[in-house]
Design a protein around this motif. Structure first.
Motif, PDB file in Angstrom:
ATOM      1  N   ASP A   1       0.805  -1.217   0.000  1.00 29.24           N
ATOM      2  CA  ASP A   1       0.000   0.000   0.000  1.00 29.24           C
ATOM      3  C   ASP A   1       0.837   1.265   0.000  1.00 29.24           C
ATOM      4  O   ASP A   1       0.389   2.298  -0.487  1.00 29.24           O
ATOM      5  CB  ASP A   1      -0.914  -0.001   1.233  1.00 29.24           C
ATOM      6  N   ARG A   2       2.047   1.167   0.570  1.00 33.02           N
ATOM      7  CA  ARG A   2       2.938   2.329   0.620  1.00 33.02           C
ATOM      8  C   ARG A   2       4.378   1.859   0.505  1.00 33.02           C
ATOM      9  O   ARG A   2       4.729   0.793   0.991  1.00 33.02           O
ATOM     10  CB  ARG A   2       2.785   3.083   1.941  1.00 33.02           C
ATOM     11  N   VAL A   3       5.197   2.688  -0.123  1.00 35.72           N
ATOM     12  CA  VAL A   3       6.643   2.486  -0.162  1.00 35.72           C
ATOM     13  C   VAL A   3       7.245   3.741   0.444  1.00 35.72           C
ATOM     14  O   VAL A   3       6.933   4.856   0.012  1.00 35.72           O
ATOM     15  CB  VAL A   3       7.153   2.257  -1.601  1.00 35.72           C
ATOM     16  N   VAL A   4       8.068   3.551   1.468  1.00 35.07           N
ATOM     17  CA  VAL A   4       8.629   4.683   2.208  1.00 35.07           C
ATOM     18  C   VAL A   4      10.113   4.463   2.447  1.00 35.07           C
ATOM     19  O   VAL A   4      10.630   3.364   2.235  1.00 35.07           O
ATOM     20  CB  VAL A   4       7.891   4.865   3.562  1.00 35.07           C
ATOM     21  N   ALA A   5      10.780   5.504   2.920  1.00 31.36           N
ATOM     22  CA  ALA A   5      12.195   5.377   3.293  1.00 31.36           C
ATOM     23  C   ALA A   5      12.320   4.310   4.384  1.00 31.36           C
ATOM     24  O   ALA A   5      11.415   4.160   5.212  1.00 31.36           O
ATOM     25  CB  ALA A   5      12.723   6.715   3.800  1.00 31.36           C
ATOM     26  N   PRO A   6      13.415   3.559   4.400  1.00 31.42           N
ATOM     27  CA  PRO A   6      13.573   2.500   5.396  1.00 31.42           C
ATOM     28  C   PRO A   6      13.337   2.958   6.838  1.00 31.42           C
ATOM     29  O   PRO A   6      12.739   2.236   7.633  1.00 31.42           O
ATOM     30  CB  PRO A   6      15.009   2.016   5.190  1.00 31.42           C
ATOM     31  N   SER A   7      13.747   4.161   7.171  1.00 33.49           N
ATOM     32  CA  SER A   7      13.566   4.654   8.539  1.00 33.49           C
ATOM     33  C   SER A   7      12.110   4.978   8.865  1.00 33.49           C
ATOM     34  O   SER A   7      11.757   5.170  10.022  1.00 33.49           O
ATOM     35  CB  SER A   7      14.423   5.904   8.766  1.00 33.49           C
ATOM     36  N   ARG A   8      11.261   5.025   7.855  1.00 37.02           N
ATOM     37  CA  ARG A   8       9.846   5.389   8.040  1.00 37.02           C
ATOM     38  C   ARG A   8       8.901   4.189   7.969  1.00 37.02           C
ATOM     39  O   ARG A   8       7.690   4.363   8.052  1.00 37.02           O
ATOM     40  CB  ARG A   8       9.431   6.394   6.959  1.00 37.02           C
ATOM     41  N   VAL A   9       9.430   2.973   7.814  1.00 34.17           N
ATOM     42  CA  VAL A   9       8.567   1.797   7.631  1.00 34.17           C
ATOM     43  C   VAL A   9       7.626   1.594   8.810  1.00 34.17           C
ATOM     44  O   VAL A   9       6.416   1.487   8.633  1.00 34.17           O
ATOM     45  CB  VAL A   9       9.402   0.523   7.354  1.00 34.17           C
ATOM     46  N   VAL A  10       8.158   1.534  10.015  1.00 35.76           N
ATOM     47  CA  VAL A  10       7.298   1.286  11.182  1.00 35.76           C
ATOM     48  C   VAL A  10       6.362   2.465  11.429  1.00 35.76           C
ATOM     49  O   VAL A  10       5.151   2.253  11.594  1.00 35.76           O
ATOM     50  CB  VAL A  10       8.121   0.914  12.428  1.00 35.76           C
ATOM     51  N   PRO A  11       6.844   3.719  11.450  1.00 34.00           N
ATOM     52  CA  PRO A  11       5.894   4.825  11.650  1.00 34.00           C
ATOM     53  C   PRO A  11       4.783   4.871  10.593  1.00 34.00           C
ATOM     54  O   PRO A  11       3.626   5.142  10.918  1.00 34.00           O
ATOM     55  CB  PRO A  11       6.775   6.076  11.579  1.00 34.00           C
ATOM     56  N   ALA A  12       5.120   4.592   9.336  1.00 38.95           N
ATOM     57  CA  ALA A  12       4.101   4.596   8.283  1.00 38.95           C
ATOM     58  C   ALA A  12       3.105   3.459   8.482  1.00 38.95           C
ATOM     59  O   ALA A  12       1.903   3.622   8.241  1.00 38.95           O
ATOM     60  CB  ALA A  12       4.762   4.489   6.907  1.00 38.95           C
ATOM     61  N   ALA A  13       3.573   2.297   8.940  1.00 37.55           N
ATOM     62  CA  ALA A  13       2.672   1.170   9.199  1.00 37.55           C
ATOM     63  C   ALA A  13       1.747   1.473  10.368  1.00 37.55           C
ATOM     64  O   ALA A  13       0.553   1.154  10.331  1.00 37.55           O
ATOM     65  CB  ALA A  13       3.478  -0.102   9.460  1.00 37.55           C
ATOM     66  N   VAL A  14       2.270   2.109  11.409  1.00 41.74           N
ATOM     67  CA  VAL A  14       1.440   2.504  12.555  1.00 41.74           C
ATOM     68  C   VAL A  14       0.384   3.506  12.106  1.00 41.74           C
ATOM     69  O   VAL A  14      -0.791   3.398  12.468  1.00 41.74           O
ATOM     70  CB  VAL A  14       2.309   3.068  13.703  1.00 41.74           C
ATOM     71  N   GLU A  15       0.795   4.472  11.307  1.00 42.10           N
ATOM     72  CA  GLU A  15      -0.143   5.471  10.780  1.00 42.10           C
ATOM     73  C   GLU A  15      -1.253   4.791   9.967  1.00 42.10           C
ATOM     74  O   GLU A  15      -2.429   5.116  10.111  1.00 42.10           O
ATOM     75  CB  GLU A  15       0.625   6.459   9.904  1.00 42.10           C
TER      76      GLU A  15
END
Length: 172
Positions: free
Chosen positions: A138-152
């Motif tokens: 559903d989303r592709v993000v910077a590696p450092s943003r994977v968990v925050p984006a998944a929580v969001e």
């Protein structure tokens, strides 16, 4: 296997560092009063999950597959949205678990191993761009943003009043 759990604002983040099925299954019933679940594993876990079934007895392999299928079914039955946070490339058990999740967030540069076939099994790595374009993630993000984006994403997916997941993806 080590499993750690952090709960913040109603979303549980479960971090896995080894082959997940049995311990994660045991953990799920303890996650009460959460509104979302994020499963996160590092890239090394995917390689370990593949190595974990090579060189073991056929009986141990069958038991592992049985546990993985049971975990997949339990994830599907959870009344809250389940989001995979994929920090690298997911293959083996992690690809199976990511597929069982309602939504998936993938790190740029990561990928998924897509398996197809019946009599002959064919596996192909799908990079992040193709995974996003084809709806595997559903989303592709910077590696450092994977968990925050998944929580969001888990927070965005509210459970409906009848306990069905409002973010559930239904296969055709």
């Amino acid at each position: 296997m080590s499993v750690s759990v952090e709960v913040a604002d109603g979303v549980a983040v479960v971090r896995l560092d080894r082959d997940p099925p049995a311990r994660l299954r045991a953990l799920l019933p303890t996650l009460t009063d959460v509104r979302g679940l994020v499963l996160h594993a590092c890239a090394e876990v995917s390689a370990a999950s593949v190595r974990g079934v090579v060189g073991v007895s056929p009986a141990a392999r069958r038991e592992h597959v049985r546990q993985l299928r049971a975990l997949r079914s339990e994830l599907a039955r959870l009344p809250v949205p389940v989001v995979a946070a994929i920090g690298g490339s997911a293959s083996g058990d992690l690809a199976v678990l990511a597929d069982a999740c309602d939504r998936r967030v993938l790190a740029e540069g990561g990928g998924l191993v897509r398996v197809s076939g019946t009599g002959v099994v064919v596996a192909r790595r799908v990079d992040a761009a193709e995974a996003l374009r084809t709806g595997l993630v559903d989303r592709v993000v910077a590696p450092s943003r994977v968990v925050p984006a998944a929580v969001e994403l888990a927070r965005e997916c509210k459970s409906a009043q009848d306990s069905r997941k409002s973010c559930r993806i239904v296969a055709p």
